[in-house]
Design an enzyme around this catalytic site. Sequence first.
Site, PDB file in Angstrom:
ATOM      1  N   GLY A 525       1.030  -1.340   0.021  1.00 46.76           N
ATOM      2  CA  GLY A 525       0.093   0.093  -0.075  1.00 46.76           C
ATOM      3  C   GLY A 525       0.902   1.279  -0.219  1.00 46.76           C
ATOM      4  O   GLY A 525       1.851   1.211   0.169  1.00 46.76           O
ATOM      5  N   GLY A 527       0.454   5.418   1.210  1.00 46.31           N
ATOM      6  CA  GLY A 527      -0.679   6.410   1.696  1.00 46.31           C
ATOM      7  C   GLY A 527      -0.057   7.756   1.817  1.00 46.31           C
ATOM      8  O   GLY A 527       1.119   7.820   1.446  1.00 46.31           O
ATOM      9  N   VAL A 532       3.895   1.051   2.484  1.00 48.13           N
ATOM     10  CA  VAL A 532       3.503  -0.030   3.512  1.00 48.13           C
ATOM     11  C   VAL A 532       4.127  -1.332   2.786  1.00 48.13           C
ATOM     12  O   VAL A 532       3.632  -1.748   1.582  1.00 48.13           O
ATOM     13  CB  VAL A 532       2.137  -0.210   3.716  1.00 48.13           C
ATOM     14  CG1 VAL A 532       1.992  -1.041   5.066  1.00 48.13           C
ATOM     15  CG2 VAL A 532       1.524   1.095   4.025  1.00 48.13           C
ATOM     16  N   ASP A 642      -7.822  12.015   9.174  1.00 47.88           N
ATOM     17  CA  ASP A 642      -7.795  11.479   7.827  1.00 47.88           C
ATOM     18  C   ASP A 642      -8.488  10.212   7.909  1.00 47.88           C
ATOM     19  O   ASP A 642      -8.097   8.956   7.310  1.00 47.88           O
ATOM     20  CB  ASP A 642      -6.396  11.146   7.213  1.00 47.88           C
ATOM     21  CG  ASP A 642      -6.299  11.039   5.649  1.00 47.88           C
ATOM     22  OD1 ASP A 642      -7.154  11.240   5.055  1.00 47.88           O
ATOM     23  OD2 ASP A 642      -5.205  10.713   5.300  1.00 47.88           O
TER      24      ASP A 642
END
Length: 803
Positions: A525, A527, A532, A642
Amino acid sequence: MANSALRCKHFIRMVATLPFLLALAFIFFTPATAQRQINITLGASLAPNTTTTNSFWLSPSGAFAFGFYQRGDSYAVGVFLPRTPRKTVVWTANRDYPPVPRNSTLRFTSDGRLVLQSTEAQETFVAIPRESAVSASMLDTGNFVLYNSRRDVIWQTSDVPTDTLLAGQHLSPSQQLCSSASESDQSTGLFRLKMQTDGNLVQENGSQFPTPIATPDTAEHSYWASGTNGVGDNVTLYLDNDGSLYLLNATGTYLKNITASGGPPKEGIIYLLRIDPDGIMRLYLYNATQNADLSKIWSSSENKCIPKGLCGLNGFCAMNDQNLECKCLPGFGYVNPGNWTSGCERNFTADSCMRADAAPRYTIQPVSNTVWEDTAYADLIFSTNEECQKACLQDCNCEAVIYNDQSCKKMRLPLKYGRRDLNNANILSIKVGETGSNGNGANGFMPEGKKRPSRRDILFAIASSTAFALMTLAVSGFVVYRYRVRLYEILPKEGSATMIENISPRSFTYEELKRVTKDFAEEIGRGAFGTVYKGTLLNSLEVVAVKKLEKVSSDVESEFQNEVKIIGRTNHRSLVQLLGYCLDGHDRLLVYKYMSNGSLADLLFTAEKQPCWDEKMGIARNIARGLLYLHEECETQIIHCDIKLQNILIDECRRAKISDFGLSKLMKPDQTNTMTRIRGTKGYVAPEWHKNLPVTVKADVYSFGIVLLEIICCRRSVDWSLPDDEAVLEEWAYSCFQERELEKLVNDESTDGRQLERMVKVALWCILEEPSLRPSMRKVLLMLEGTVDIPIPPCPSSFLSAI
Ligand SMILES: *[C@@H]1O[C@H](CO)[C@@H](O)[C@H](O)[C@H]1NC(C)=O
Ligand SMILES: *[C@@H]1O[C@H](CO)[C@@H](O)[C@H](O)[C@H]1NC(C)=O
Ligand SMILES: *[C@@H]1O[C@H](CO)[C@@H](O)[C@H](O)[C@H]1NC(C)=O
Ligand SMILES: *[C@@H]1O[C@H](CO)[C@@H](O)[C@H](O)[C@H]1NC(C)=O
Ligand SMILES: *[C@@H]1O[C@H](CO)[C@@H](O)[C@H](O)[C@H]1NC(C)=O
Ligand SMILES: *[C@@H]1O[C@H](CO)[C@@H](O)[C@H](O)[C@H]1NC(C)=O
Ligand SMILES: *[C@@H]1O[C@H](CO)[C@@H](O)[C@H](O)[C@H]1NC(C)=O
Ligand SMILES: *[C@@H]1O[C@H](CO)[C@@H](O)[C@H](O)[C@H]1NC(C)=O
Ligand SMILES: *[C@@H]1O[C@H](CO)[C@@H](O)[C@H](O)[C@H]1NC(C)=O
Ligand SMILES: *[C@@H]1O[C@H](CO)[C@@H](O)[C@H](O)[C@H]1NC(C)=O
C-alpha cells in the site's frame, strides 16, 4: 403465590400515593398564577427572563417547573424545583448541548413538536416523541409528559433520566444516571450509576460511557455495587415516595432494600435520588411546604475519596478535615492546578526504555497508606521494602512499586484511582529524577552505586543479574523486550495478562526491518505518510505491515518518540495495533499488525466481498467506537484527521479497525502555503479545514459521516461517472432524504427501511457545516446503536459553500 402477593403489595403502595398527589395538587393549586398550567396546549411558548412570556410551566402544586433555568450566563431547559434557594435541577434537556442565549424560545409548535430555538437558523428538539403531541403537562411527580390526541403518554422525562431519580420513577436494566459536571453545570460529569443487565446496580467512573451495551461491565472502574449480580434478568431499581429504594426482579421479588422506608408518604414530602457531581449517590428529602433546600438522608459512601477518577492520573485523593484534596506523587506536578481531575504529570523528563543510550539516574521515594488500581505487570516476593525498591530501580520498565506484606508489585505509569487509606499498610515507592545529577552514564541502572544485591532472594538475584547482563550488552530495545518477558516467565503470577497487553511498542533497527520485509520486497500500500510493506517478524513469525514514513518532519527525535509512545499506548479492538517502530538516523518506520482483508474500500467495492446490511452496520459501529476511544477515552486525545475508506482496515475476521491514527502530527508543516495545512483527503475533509478555523474532533465526525454514507450506499463520496445530481454523495443523500426516497440510495438491497433512515440521519448530522452542531462520537455511537432517538437533521448547508 408469594411472588404475586409481593408484587401486589408493591402495586398497592404505588396506588396509595395517588390520592396523596391529588391532595397535594389541590393544596398548592392557586388559579391566580398564570404559570400553573395543567394542560399545555399547542402553540404555547416560553422564553427566559422576559416580562411578556413565562419562562416555565409549573406543576399544579408548584413544586416542580418545566422550562428555562439559568446556567452560567445563559439558559438551559429542564425540570427544576423553583422554590429551592438554588433552583435544584432534576432533569435537563440535551444536557451536553451548549446553553442558549436570552433571546431563545421554547415552542410547543402547532404541529406538535417541542423545540428550542436559540438562533434564527437553529432549532433543537427537546423531546422526540413517537408521534406528534397535542398537549403536555408538568405533573406533580416531577414528570413532564407529552400526550397524543387519545391522551396516551407518548414521551416523558422519567424515561430519559439525567442525574436524578424522583420518587415513583425507576431505573430499568441498562439504564443509567450520569452525574452532572458540577452543581451549576448539568452537562455529563465523571460518574454514573448503572442498572446492569446482570442484576447488579453499580456506581463507576464514567470513562467507559457511553457503551453500556458494547463493553463488558468491568469491576476496575466501579466503586460501589449492590452486589446483586447473577440474581436474574430484568432487575429494576425503584424509588418510592416513602423514601425506600430497592431492587425488584421481573416477577416482583425484593432482591435488595437499599434504603428503608421513612414511614408512610406525607404530603409535600418529595424524595429524590441523585448521583452527585462528586460521584456519591445520595437520597434527598425535599419538604415542598418550606422553601428550604434538600436535606440528605442517605448516601452511598461517607468517604468522599471513594469515587474513582476524582484526582485524575498519578494523583491521589486525601481528606483534609472534611475537605477533599488531590495530591500529586513526589516528582509530579498538577497538569492543571485549577482542575484536579486533569491529574498529575512528572515534572522531570523521564527517559523511556525505548532509548538505549542515556539511562537517567533515579532515586525512589515512598508514600505510605495509599491504595491504587492494581495494574502491576509483575508481582514479586521480597522480605523488605528496600529490596522491593531496589528491584524497581534496576528495572527500567518499573516506575513505581507497591510493597505490602512481602508482595512487591511493579507498575508502570500512569497510576490510577489513588486514594489515601490510613488502614492500609501499602507503601508505594515512586521513581523520582535525581536532581543535580552529573553522571548521565553507564551506571544509570544502579543508582545506589557499587553495592550489589545479596543473593538471598533467588528471584531478586535472577532479576538483577539479568539487568546487569543487559547493561553490559549495550541494551537494544529488542533485548529489553525479551528481558521483560523472561523475567516474567520466571515469576508467573496472575497479572500476566496485563503484562502482555501493556508491552509498549518495541524498537527495531533499520537492518532488522530490512530483514523482516526481505529488503522491502512486497509493497502492499501507499498512503499519505509513505509506503507500506508486508513482512514477517523473525522470532514470532507474525505477519506484519511495515510503514516507511516519508513525509514526516525529521525534527527532534523525542517528538517522534513521544508520538509513538502515545500511539503505542492506545489499545482498542477497533484500532490497528502498533507493534513497534524504528528510529534509525533519518529513517522512521512503524510496524503494525497485518490486516489480511485489506481496506474497507476493497470490501465495499469488490463484488464478491461486499458486506450485507447487518455487517455494514457492525462495521460502522466499530469505526465509531474506535473514534470515540481516540477522542475521549485514551490517555491523550487523538484527532485522526484522515478518516477515509482506505484508512479503515479489515482483519481476518472481517472486523473493521482504524489505522494511521496519531500520525497527522508527524506530518511536515509547510509554512509557504497555508493550504497544505489541510491534512486529510479530498472528499472527506471538513469545511473548517478550508476556512482556517480551529480543527477539533468534530473534523473526524465529518469524515466519519462521509464514510458512513459510503458504507450505506456502497459507492464513493464523489463519482463523476454518475448523473450530475448523484455525483456528490452527500448532496444526493440529502435530496433522497428530503424526497423520502431513501431506497434509491441502496439499489436493490433488501434493507430495513427504518434502519436505513436512521443511518442516513446519523450521517447527515455528522456532515453539518457548523462543527458544533455535529454530534460527538459518543452521541453518534448511541444513535447508531439505536439507544437514542435521532432528530430530523437540518440541511447540511456545507454543499452550498463548499462546491
Ligand atoms: C388539553 O388540551 C387538549 C387540546 O386543547 C384537549 O384536547 C384536551 O382535552 C385537554 N385535556 C384536558 C385534561 O383538559
Ligand atoms: C433578567 O434580566 C435582567 C436584565 O437583563 C437582570 O437584571 C435580571 O437579574 C434577570 N433576571 C433573572 C431572573 O435572570
Ligand atoms: C439572538 O441574538 C443573537 C445575537 O445577539 C442572534 O445571532 C440570534 O439569531 C438571536 N436569536 C434569535 C432566536 O433571534
Ligand atoms: C474517569 O472517567 C473520565 C471520563 O468520564 C476519564 O476522563 C478519566 O480519565 C477517568 N479517570 C481515570 C482515573 O481513569
Ligand atoms: C425473582 O426472584 C425469585 C426469588 O429469588 C425467583 O424465584 C424468581 O424466579 C425470580 N424471577 C425472575 C424473573 O428471575
Ligand atoms: C427481560 O426484558 C426483556 C425486554 O423487555 C424481555 O425480552 C425478557 O423476556 C425479559 N426477561 C424476563 C426473564 O422477564
Ligand atoms: C424489603 O422491604 C420490603 C417491604 O418494605 C419487605 O417486604 C422485604 O422483605 C424486604 N426485603 C429484603 C430482602 O430485605
Ligand atoms: C415540612 O415542613 C412543614 C412546615 O414547616 C413541617 O411542619 C413538617 O414537619 C416538615 N416535614 C418534614 C418531614 O420535615
Ligand atoms: C518536582 O516536584 C518535587 C515535589 O514533588 C519538587 O521537590 C521538585 O523541586 C520539582 N522539580 C522541578 C524540576 O520542578
Ligand atoms: C478538568 O479536567 C478534565 C480532564 O482533563 C476535563 O474533562 C474537565 O472539563 C476540566 N474541568 C474544568 C472545570 O475545566
